[in-house]
Structure formats: structure tokens, C-alpha cells
Write a protein that holds these residues in place. Sequence first.
Motif, short mmCIF file in Angstrom:
data_model
loop_
_atom_site.label_atom_id
_atom_site.label_comp_id
_atom_site.label_asym_id
_atom_site.label_seq_id
_atom_site.Cartn_x
_atom_site.Cartn_y
_atom_site.Cartn_z
N TYR A 495 0.84 -1.18 0.00
CA TYR A 495 0.00 0.00 0.00
C TYR A 495 0.88 1.25 0.00
CZ TYR A 495 0.63 -1.32 4.93
OH TYR A 495 1.14 -1.75 6.12
N ALA A 496 0.22 2.35 -0.30
CA ALA A 496 0.91 3.63 -0.38
C ALA A 496 1.27 4.12 1.03
CB ALA A 496 0.04 4.65 -1.10
N ASP A 497 2.11 5.13 1.08
CA ASP A 497 2.52 5.67 2.38
C ASP A 497 1.36 6.35 3.09
OD1 ASP A 497 5.03 4.72 1.92
OD2 ASP A 497 5.76 6.61 1.05
N THR A 498 0.51 7.04 2.34
CA THR A 498 -0.58 7.80 2.94
C THR A 498 -1.85 7.57 2.12
OG1 THR A 498 0.95 9.49 3.70
CG2 THR A 498 -1.40 10.06 3.66
N SER A 499 -2.93 7.24 2.81
CA SER A 499 -4.24 7.08 2.14
C SER A 499 -5.29 7.62 3.09
CB SER A 499 -4.48 5.60 1.82
OG SER A 499 -4.34 4.81 2.99
N ALA A 526 -3.05 -23.85 7.70
CA ALA A 526 -2.43 -23.85 6.37
C ALA A 526 -0.94 -24.19 6.50
CB ALA A 526 -2.60 -22.49 5.69
N PRO A 527 -0.35 -24.87 5.48
CA PRO A 527 1.08 -25.23 5.57
C PRO A 527 2.01 -24.04 5.61
CG PRO A 527 0.15 -25.74 3.41
CD PRO A 527 -0.99 -25.37 4.28
N ASN A 528 1.73 -22.99 4.84
CA ASN A 528 2.54 -21.75 4.84
C ASN A 528 1.58 -20.57 5.04
OD1 ASN A 528 5.14 -22.94 4.24
ND2 ASN A 528 4.31 -23.34 2.19
N PRO A 529 1.15 -20.33 6.27
CA PRO A 529 0.13 -19.31 6.49
C PRO A 529 0.60 -17.92 6.06
CG PRO A 529 1.13 -20.03 8.56
CD PRO A 529 1.62 -20.95 7.52
N THR A 530 -0.22 -17.28 5.24
CA THR A 530 0.13 -15.97 4.69
C THR A 530 -1.12 -15.10 4.64
OG1 THR A 530 1.85 -16.97 3.32
CG2 THR A 530 1.16 -14.74 2.75
N ILE A 531 -0.96 -13.84 5.03
CA ILE A 531 -2.04 -12.85 4.94
C ILE A 531 -1.49 -11.67 4.15
CG2 ILE A 531 -3.57 -11.30 6.21
CD1 ILE A 531 -3.52 -13.26 8.52
N LYS A 532 -2.22 -11.27 3.11
CA LYS A 532 -1.81 -10.15 2.27
C LYS A 532 -2.74 -8.97 2.51
CE LYS A 532 0.07 -13.12 -1.39
NZ LYS A 532 0.01 -13.46 -2.83
N LEU A 533 -2.16 -7.80 2.79
CA LEU A 533 -2.91 -6.58 3.00
C LEU A 533 -2.54 -5.61 1.88
CD1 LEU A 533 -2.37 -6.20 6.84
CD2 LEU A 533 -4.39 -7.08 5.71
N GLY A 534 -3.54 -5.15 1.18
CA GLY A 534 -3.28 -4.22 0.08
C GLY A 534 -4.22 -3.03 0.12
N ILE A 535 -3.70 -1.86 -0.18
CA ILE A 535 -4.50 -0.64 -0.22
C ILE A 535 -4.27 0.01 -1.58
CG2 ILE A 535 -4.90 1.63 0.79
CD1 ILE A 535 -3.91 0.54 3.45
N ALA A 536 -5.36 0.29 -2.27
CA ALA A 536 -5.27 0.92 -3.59
C ALA A 536 -6.46 1.86 -3.76
CB ALA A 536 -5.27 -0.13 -4.70
N SER A 537 -6.28 2.86 -4.58
CA SER A 537 -7.34 3.83 -4.84
C SER A 537 -7.90 3.60 -6.22
CB SER A 537 -6.79 5.26 -4.73
OG SER A 537 -5.80 5.49 -5.73
N GLU A 538 -9.19 3.86 -6.33
CA GLU A 538 -9.88 3.75 -7.62
C GLU A 538 -11.05 4.72 -7.60
OE1 GLU A 538 -12.23 0.49 -10.42
OE2 GLU A 538 -10.98 -0.17 -8.75
N SER A 545 -7.84 -4.50 0.90
CA SER A 545 -8.10 -5.92 0.68
C SER A 545 -7.32 -6.74 1.69
CB SER A 545 -7.71 -6.34 -0.75
OG SER A 545 -6.33 -6.14 -0.96
N VAL A 546 -7.98 -7.73 2.31
CA VAL A 546 -7.37 -8.66 3.25
C VAL A 546 -7.53 -10.05 2.65
CG1 VAL A 546 -7.35 -9.55 5.60
CG2 VAL A 546 -7.92 -7.15 5.18
N CYS A 547 -6.42 -10.63 2.22
CA CYS A 547 -6.46 -11.91 1.50
C CYS A 547 -5.67 -12.95 2.29
CB CYS A 547 -5.89 -11.76 0.09
SG CYS A 547 -5.94 -13.28 -0.88
N ASP A 548 -6.22 -14.14 2.45
CA ASP A 548 -5.54 -15.24 3.15
C ASP A 548 -5.44 -16.44 2.22
OD1 ASP A 548 -7.83 -17.22 3.64
OD2 ASP A 548 -8.64 -15.37 4.51
N ASN A 549 -4.62 -17.41 2.62
CA ASN A 549 -4.47 -18.65 1.85
C ASN A 549 -5.08 -19.82 2.60
OD1 ASN A 549 -2.58 -18.75 3.90
ND2 ASN A 549 -1.02 -19.78 2.67
#
Length: 617
Positions: A495-499, A526-538, A545-549
Motif C-alpha cells: 500500500y501507499a505511504d498515505t491514504s 495452512a502449511p505456509n500461512p500468509t495474509i496479504k494486505l493491500g491498499i489501492a485507490s480507484e 483488501s485482506v487476503c488469506d491462503n
Amino acid sequence: MTRRTLALLLWLMLAGLGTVALFFSTGSRLTATFNTDARILHRVLSQRMEQQEAVLNAVDALERQGMSAAALGTYLDALLRPYPQVVAVERCSVGGCQALGAPAERPPPLAVSTSARPTVRWPEEGGPLYALSQNNVRVWVNAQRLTGALDNGAAPLTYTLFQPATNVIVVAHTPETGATSRTLQVEKVLGTTLQPFPIRISRSVPWSAWPWAAAALWTLLTAGLSVLIFRLLESRRTAQRALLDERARAGGVVQAASEAIVALDERYQVTLANPAARAALNHPLPFGTDLRTVASFQATLSQAPFDVATFWDSSQPTALPEGLSLLRGDEAVQVEGSLAPLRGADNELRGRVLILREAGPLQRRMLEHLEEGERRVREHEEMLAHVSRLSTLGEMGAGLAHELNQPLTAIVSYGQAAAHLLDDPEPDLERIRHAVGASVAQAGRAAQIIVRLRQWVRRTPSRARPTDLVQAVQNVLTLCRADLNRLRVAVVTDYADTSLVQADPVQLEQIILNLLRNALDAVQDAPNPTIKLGIASEGSSWFLSVCDNGPGIAAEVAQRLFTPFTTSKEGGLGLGLSLSQTLAQGMGGDLQGANAGAGGAVFTLSLPCLVLEAASD
């Protein structure tokens, strides 16, 4: 014979034939290998017999030339090195025999013979030693040394060498073998004139030489093939039964339908007609009737012109014009319906289906149902108003318990940590202050949650103000850092520095905490637990977005994901996502969830961007 029995017999036949073929092929290979090895052994022995005779002829020729015993001995020491089976050479006369060179073995007693014709002579005591005699020369051979390295190998040969005519055993070589399943054997005669010794060669075939593993594998493969064939037969039978059942149900539906349904072939001849069609057209409609001669339509003045030929020949679904009447004897009945083509799997026209219904009775029934429906709607509105009030009260209590559980757990954890630090001989005051301060902050956060829940129940608007979405995410990650480290969850951020968004900070962190807690629950196995956090503007919104495996969202839960009391977690209340979506919508945003394309689940929070007003002059 049932299909199960047929599949079993097929498996037994395939497994038996394959096993017999495997064992037959292995037996043939073992026999061919044995025959080849036996021929090699026979050829080697024959060649060595010829070598022994060549040694006899060479020594005899040198002796007849008058070479001294010392010179012959020196010559023999060099000559006999390649022939380990020749263990001694003697020069004989009437008075006795004299050994030449350095014999490898001491020859046994044997009467002197000075015949000019080469002969084979055997000691009286027997054994593997025998002599080749010619004139005054006698060459001693040890039959046990004839094969040498050929006696060993992965599948050694057993052989027995006999004296000619007497069948007295000269050498019997029998290697050690385990349990055997069969013995391969062949009898030959060594191919020399002087030493035509009979030899019996055999080989024991151990049980391990047979293709037991291949036979077992073939049996398993044929079993799987038989099961597959059985299932294919069952599937075909089930499909045929389902097709027949489907046809029967379709025919039953057509026969039971209140609308008039007539199926036609490509020549407009009747192939199927239900009782309602016979009653509507006042005709028995037997198979093969040309429907165009039975169904006559009449257009009214209030509708567009009706082209009968175009209607029947249309290749697209065509509805009857509104107000069209069907001529039935002396009366004209207003009808509605359609004519649709029936196409096969190749999209070729196979026929048509005509559906008719009388418009008058249908309109009356629709008006009656509409009035009844309006009455029930009014009653349900009154009842739902009462139920809604009760549901809101219950949802608020459950939501309050659900939301307060997390800060209270944090307060307990910080309090326990502070207590443990105080028990140390030299307490770390800085860490204790941090733990106590964090407890106070979580207590304040719990109080704010209660205030926000009360506002949510009263449907009061949230206190939105400029809020940094990235900072809110960092605050929640700090709160959950202990659980992330304990479960060894990898957090990937993008994500960006400021939103900046227009949102209530407490409600925003509450939403993010709910999403992160759900992701932690999803990836803990999960075998390799991972959580992805993303911030984007549109456009005019920021999207978190909070995405898990993890395992993703179950199909039975996906349709009711944001409905209160919907959960797939054991012991869960099912209010977290419902409250989070409500809070997001109260801030002018939204919360959505779905399964990610690469596996796991992804939840997306949208919030309006902060609009900065231009400074006035």
C-alpha cells in the motif's frame, strides 16, 4: 448375471491371463538365459580341453627333439601360467616319471605308459585329477580349475563332469542356493576327440526370480480397471435410468400442466399433446395430426395484423399477439401463448412446441391473487416491525459480547504480562508502564465500542473525520503481532505511504481487526500461512483488501456471508462481518467478500476518499 459379477469375472480373467503371461515370459527368459550360459560354459570347457591337448603336443614335440629336463622346466613355467588347470607335467620312462618345472600340485601315483597315441588316464584313487599321456610326456589336469571365475555370478550354474563311459563323477560344482521353485538342466559332451567328457549343467531358479511384484501390480491395475468398468457400466445404467426418469417426469409435467401444450415435428404433425390441449382445441389430437388444420386463430381489431404462415414458419420463439382469439367450433376464445422451435444437439430444427392458455380465467385469478397478496403484505409489515425491534435488541447484545471480547482479552494479557514483570527481581519498569498503558488504551477502546454500538442501535451517523487508512492498519497489526508471531503467519503488505479516508477511526480499526482475526482463524492450519494486505485507490474511493491462503468461503456460507448469525467457525456468533459491513456502510463505504482465484478468501473494504476543500481567498 449382475454387473458386479460380470466385473468380478472380467477382473479374474484379466488378472489370471496377465499373471500367466508374466510368469510364462519370465520362465522363457530364464530358460533362454540358462541355455546361453550353458552354451558359454560348454564352449569355454571345450576350449580349455583343447588348450590342454595343445600343451601336451607342444611338450611332446620338445621332448622328442631332445630338450633337457631343465630347459623343459623353464619353458613350462612360462607356458603354463595362462592354464591354471594344468597342475603338473612329467617326463616318463620305463623306470618312472620325473616332474618338469615347478608343479602346482603333486600328481598321484599312476602306472607308466609310453604309448605314441594320446590317451586319457585316471588315477585309481579317483578325484578331479587326470593325466593326458603321449609318448614319454604326461600332463596332469585338475578338473576343478577348468571353470575358474565362471563358477560365480548372480545366477551361478551347477555342473557335474563325468568320466567317459564309466559315468564316474570327476567334478561336481554345486553353489549354495536358497529355496528353489524349479531347476533348469541340460546334458552335453565336451567337444574334443581326446576328452569327450559328459557334462550335466543345471541352474536352480529361486522363488525371488519370478515376477511376484509385477503380478501383484498387474492384479491391482486390473482390479482398478474392473472397478472403473463397473462404475462406467453403473454410470451408464444410472444415466439411462435418469434419462428415462427425466422423460417420464417431463411427460408427467406436460400431462399435468394446465396450459395447452402440443409438441410437433418438423412437418407440423403432433407428436405429443396433453389433456389441456385436447380440451382447449376441442380435438383428440392423435399422433401425426397436422396442427395447422386444427388450430385456427382470429385477429381482433385492437391488434396488429396476424400472418398465420409467418407464425407457423418462424425459426425463433414467437409469442401470440395480445388479443388473438382461438376459433373453437362456434365460439372464439381469447388466448395467449407462444410457438417455440425445438432444436437437437446439432442445433438443427427438430420440431416446434405450441403453448396456449385462455386469457380470461387467468386474468381473474391474477387479480384475486394480487388482492390476497396485498393483504398478506400489510399483515407481514406489521409483524416484521415488531420482530425487527426484538432482533435489533438481541443483535446488539450478542454484538456487544462479541466486540468487547477482543479488548478485554488484550487487557487480561497486558495485565498478566505486567504482573509477571513485577515478580522479577529487577522489574522492567518501562515494559510495565507500556503494559499498563496498553491496558488503559484497550479499556478506553472497549468504552468507545459500547458507545458506537449504542449509536449503531439508534441508527445515528458515525463521527467521520480525516483518517489515515495505512495508520489504522498498522495499529491493528501491532495489536495482533503476538498472535501473528505465535502462528508464524507471514504478513505481506502492499500500500501507499498515505491514504486519507473520511471515516470513524474506532469503527475503522474495529472493521480491520475483525477481518484480520478472521484471516488468522482461516490460515492457522495452512502449511505456509500468509495474509496479504493491500491498499489501492480507484475513482473516489480507497480499497483495503485482506487476503488469506486458507480453505476459502464454503458454498453454503457464501450466499449468507453478511447475514447476522452466519458463521462457519466453531463457537462463533456470526456477527463480526454483519457488524463490520454495517459500520462500513454507515461511513459511506461497503464491505464485500469472496473466494480468491489462487485459493483462500479475500475481503475488500471500500471507503470514500477524503475530499480537501480549497482554501478560500
